[in-house]
Design an enzyme around this catalytic site. Structure first.
Site, PDB file in Angstrom:
ATOM      1  N   SER A 265       0.863  -1.196   0.000  1.00 10.43           N
ATOM      2  CA  SER A 265       0.000   0.000   0.000  1.00 10.43           C
ATOM      3  C   SER A 265       0.885   1.227   0.000  1.00 10.43           C
ATOM      4  O   SER A 265       2.054   1.169   0.415  1.00 10.43           O
ATOM      5  CB  SER A 265      -0.853   0.013   1.273  1.00 10.43           C
ATOM      6  OG  SER A 265      -0.066   0.487   2.364  1.00 10.43           O
ATOM      7  N   ASP A 266       0.326   2.342  -0.458  1.00 11.28           N
ATOM      8  CA  ASP A 266       1.072   3.567  -0.250  1.00 11.28           C
ATOM      9  C   ASP A 266       0.937   3.931   1.236  1.00 11.28           C
ATOM     10  O   ASP A 266       0.136   3.341   1.971  1.00 11.28           O
ATOM     11  CB  ASP A 266       0.549   4.689  -1.164  1.00 11.28           C
ATOM     12  CG  ASP A 266       1.614   5.773  -1.355  1.00 11.28           C
ATOM     13  OD1 ASP A 266       1.566   6.480  -2.366  1.00 11.28           O
ATOM     14  OD2 ASP A 266       2.513   5.885  -0.480  1.00 11.28           O
ATOM     15  N   TRP A 267       1.685   4.929   1.652  1.00 10.57           N
ATOM     16  CA  TRP A 267       1.792   5.282   3.073  1.00 10.57           C
ATOM     17  C   TRP A 267       0.405   5.572   3.667  1.00 10.57           C
ATOM     18  O   TRP A 267      -0.224   6.560   3.307  1.00 10.57           O
ATOM     19  CB  TRP A 267       2.675   6.516   3.208  1.00 10.57           C
ATOM     20  CG  TRP A 267       2.959   6.939   4.611  1.00 10.57           C
ATOM     21  CD1 TRP A 267       2.060   7.316   5.563  1.00 10.57           C
ATOM     22  CD2 TRP A 267       4.242   7.050   5.230  1.00 10.57           C
ATOM     23  NE1 TRP A 267       2.681   7.660   6.724  1.00 10.57           N
ATOM     24  CE2 TRP A 267       4.024   7.520   6.570  1.00 10.57           C
ATOM     25  CE3 TRP A 267       5.539   6.838   4.827  1.00 10.57           C
ATOM     26  CZ2 TRP A 267       5.069   7.728   7.467  1.00 10.57           C
ATOM     27  CZ3 TRP A 267       6.585   7.068   5.722  1.00 10.57           C
ATOM     28  CH2 TRP A 267       6.350   7.482   7.012  1.00 10.57           C
TER      29      TRP A 267
END
Ligand code: GLC
Length: 733
Positions: A265-267
């Site tokens: 996932s992105d942050w």
């Protein structure tokens, strides 16, 4: 792939559920030790975890070098029962410590091999720094310069972005067997660059047709090139956030594209399923993300807090968890981490490689090739006999020319324009004055100040030639760096007006992270060089181009609009049912057909279009030819054109090849880039360039029968940019 003999299935069976779930957690380094705040690139939330969870985490993002990696890895392994090594990842976006021009600049070089080299060099330095995976390439297609992250993209064309995507993956990964190969993570899947209003993290909404035709090809290119990881995007796709989107992440990515790498996932993007409104709480977010196939949760802890319970309640089958764990273990195995958890990390080698002459030479050459000469009416190239040069403006002597994603890159190691000029001319022939600030007045009070004008004007009057070094503070682009007004900060426009009013030979050099509205400047200045953020060797590279030691060869891969009001404006657009019949770039004159697609106050075409750029020499195109006017599905056609360097200096021309499908089962773009050839010609030299047309390049997402070509009329086009082309008709029969 490293063939260490560990049996991953056996290893998986030996893991407790907590150990399995731990592999899906990624944390910043300071959570493992307190001597580094790591690279904070997203909102920090209270993690709600303790050393138990931290000691089971599977990966780390953003360490600061080999020494820290070794410390963290050894402390971690000492506490990990099953001795599964940590995976270390980071944002090595356009260089690790020796920084290349920003990707939007590299994209303008049209030099695919050089792009691959940039990734190779970055991988060597990063691997020595203990990095195993880079969160690169970012291949989001972009059409909106208000969006701050256009600086990370290679531009508005799917075909070209796909070539760069492949090159970056090859450069980073090689075949992943050497310790200086690092795994690539293609991002942000998908269509992050289409945020409405160019406002970061905003809604993305488009037809599946547009998604597949324009936005998906570059991600697929990276996947097909073997990228080992893929990062989800923050936005929704068809109403569902990527990190919880089963259609996108399983049906398309896993089943249709056969991607078997790791999805991260992105942050914070897993937790953001809640504000997106598709999860009521962390538990539902964890359930949706894992079902969508997100293997690693970056910097939030819903997997750690909820997966065990979800499995115990039967809401998630443990096989889904096993699947994710296996993909992560497979990557660790292929990187050789089970054989050597410290693979590649080497403080001495890191120190030797960083900023070494070879790497400085590579980043300088890349910067020279990435600059785009937008106007050239008499000042450039400068003569080395010039008596005095005044370099004026906020980028006259500014080390902040690395862009917003230079991470380990250090401003203090960057060559400024002033230094580059002094390296050319010596101290006594270079006068310097900042003139004004590079920031926005809305952000920094002093940004309006004109106090520096007087000194700037004084030295400009004294000098023979003026270089006006303008641009955006690097923080005005990059993540979270979106603007509604894409002009230069207005105090710079005022400084430019006052300097240009002196009527001295003046060249403007721009340092910026997006296409700007430079319409006024373009009317006033005779010579304009787009330098973007040129990286560690920026000052030397710009000086080489200004003095003709490097002939600019950059061609825009993202249009410069007349104004933000035109946005989005891109070359591969549809014709509409009421196209503006006159030359696309001209203003509409009163009385002409009002009822066509046009603006009353601006042309339809951008100020500078896709593919545009000048040279210090002149390339003349002969008459293009096509060997036949029709082809069957099995046949091929050949388009030829001669190009002659009619100027006095050698130069590199990027001959561009476009195709238009006149009529299809869906409306087709006015033109699509299908090929290009870079030719370097000595003064007076001529060459013939050939392009082959085959049925495959005519395929598109048809209305009813998938990705296919359709018989009918086409136009082939060749030329120096997307606007000045010769047209050749042909038919697919
Ligand atoms: C950021 C960015 C992403 C980056 C990640 C890790 O929010 O969106 O591109 O790779 O966090 O730093």
């Amino acid at each position: 792939m490293k063939n260490n003999n560990i049996n991953l299935e056996e290893l998986l069976k030996s893991l407790t559920i907590e150990e399995k779930i731990g592999q899906l957690l990624q944390l910043a380094p300071f959570l493992f030790n307190d001597n580094n705040k790591g690279e904070i690139t997203g909102p920090m939330k209270d993690m709600g975890i303790g050393s138990k969870e931290i000691n089971l985490a599977g990966s780390v993002l953003g360490i600061s070098g080999a020494k820290e990696m070794k410390e963290i890895q050894s402390q971690y392994l000492a506490k990990h029962d099953k001795k599964i090594p940590l995976l270390f990842m980071a944002d090595v976006i356009h260089g690790y410590r020796t920084i290349y021009p920003i990707p939007l600049a590299l994209g303008c070089s049209w030099d695919i091999d050089m792009a691959e080299e940039s990734a190779r060099v970055a991988a060597k330095e990063a691997a020595a720094g203990g990095i195993h995976v880079t969160f690169s390439p970012m291949v989001d297609l972009v059409r909106d310069p208000r969006w701050g992250r256009v600086m990370e993209s290679t531009g508005e064309d799917p075909y070209l972005n796909g070539l760069y995507a492949r090159a970056f993956v090859r450069g980073y990964q090689g075949n992943l067997t050497n310790d200086d190969n690092i795994a690539a993570c293609v991002k942000h899947f998908a269509a992050y660059g289409a945020a409405e209003g160019g406002r970061d993290y905003n809604t993305v909404d488009m037809s599946e047709r547009t998604l597949r035709e324009y936005y998906l090809p570059a991600y697929k290119a990276a996947v097909d090139e073997g990228a080992r990881m893929l990062m989800t995007s923050f936005n929704v796709v068809d109403g569902v956030p990527s990190s919880g989107n089963e259609w996108l992440m399983r049906d398309l990515l896993r089943d249709e594209w056969n991607f078997d790498g790791v999805v991260i996932s992105d942050w914070g993007a897993v937790a953001e399923l809640i504000p997106h409104g598709v999860a009521e709480d962390g538990k539902e977010a964890a359930e949706k993300a894992l079902k969508a196939g997100v293997d690693i949760e970056m910097m939030t802890t819903h997997y750690v807090h909820h997966l065990k319970e979800l499995i115990e309640l039967g809401k998630i089958d443990e096989s889904l968890l096993d699947e994710s764990v296996l993909r992560i273990l497979q990557l660790k195995k292929d990187l050789g981490l089970f054989e050597n958890p410290f693979r590649g990390a080497d403080e001495e080698l890191e120190a030797k490689l960083i900023l070494c002459d070879e790497h400085r030479e590579s980043v300088r050459r890349a910067a020279e090739k990435s600059m785009v000469l937008l106007k050239n009416e008499g000042v450039l190239p400068l003569s080395k006999d010039v008596k005095k040069v005044a370099v004026v403006g906020p980028f006259a002597d500014n080390q902040m020319i690395l862009g917003g994603w230079a991470w380990q890159g250090k401003f203090e190691e960057t060559v400024t324009l002033k230094e580059g000029l002094i390296n050319k001319l010596g101290e006594d022939r270079v006068l310097v004055a900042k003139g004004c600030d590079s920031e926005l007045p809305e952000r920094v009070k002093t940004a309006m100040s004109e106090e520096g004008f007087e000194e700037a004007i004084r030295i400009a009057k004294e000098a023979e030639v003026v270089i006006l070094a303008l641009g955006e503070h690097f923080d005005l682009s990059g993540e979270g760096g979106c603007r509604t007004n894409i002009k230069l900060p207005n105090v710079q426009e005022k400084l430019a007006r006052e300097i240009l009013a002196l009527n001295k030979p003046t060249a403007v050099v721009l340092f910026n992270g997006r296409p700007l509205d430079i319409t006024e400047l373009s009317n006033e200045a005779t010579d304009i060089l787009e330098a973007w953020y040129p990286g560690t060797e920026g000052g030397n590279a710009v000086a080489n181009v200004l003095f003709g030691d490097a002939n600019p060869q950059g061609r825009l891969t993202m249009a410069f609009p007349y104004s933000v009001g035109q946005v989005p404006v891109y070359y591969n657009c549809l014709n509409t049912g009421r196209p503006k019949m006159k030359e696309y770039g001209e203003l509409h004159t009163f009385g002409e057909d009002r009822y066509c697609s046009h603006y009353l106050d601006a042309p339809n075409a951008p100020l500078y279009p896709f593919g545009y750029g000048l040279s210090y020499t002149t390339f003349k195109y002969g008459e293009a030819t096509i060997n036949k006017d029709s082809m069957t599905m099995e046949e091929k056609l050949t388009v030829k054109v001669t190009v002659k360097n009619e100027g006095k200096v050698a130069g590199t021309e990027t001959v561009q090849f476009y195709i238009r499908d006149i009529s299809g089962s869906v409306s087709r773009p006015l033109k699509e880039l299908k090929g290009f050839k870079q030719v370097t010609l000595a003064a007076g030299q001529e060459t013939e360039v050939e392009f082959e047309i085959n049925e495959e390049m005519l395929r598109f997402n048809t209305l009813r029968n998938g990705f296919a070509s359709e018989k009918g009329k086409f136009i082939a086009m060749v030329g120096p940019n997307s606007k000045e082309v010769q047209e050749l008709e042909f038919e697919l029969i």
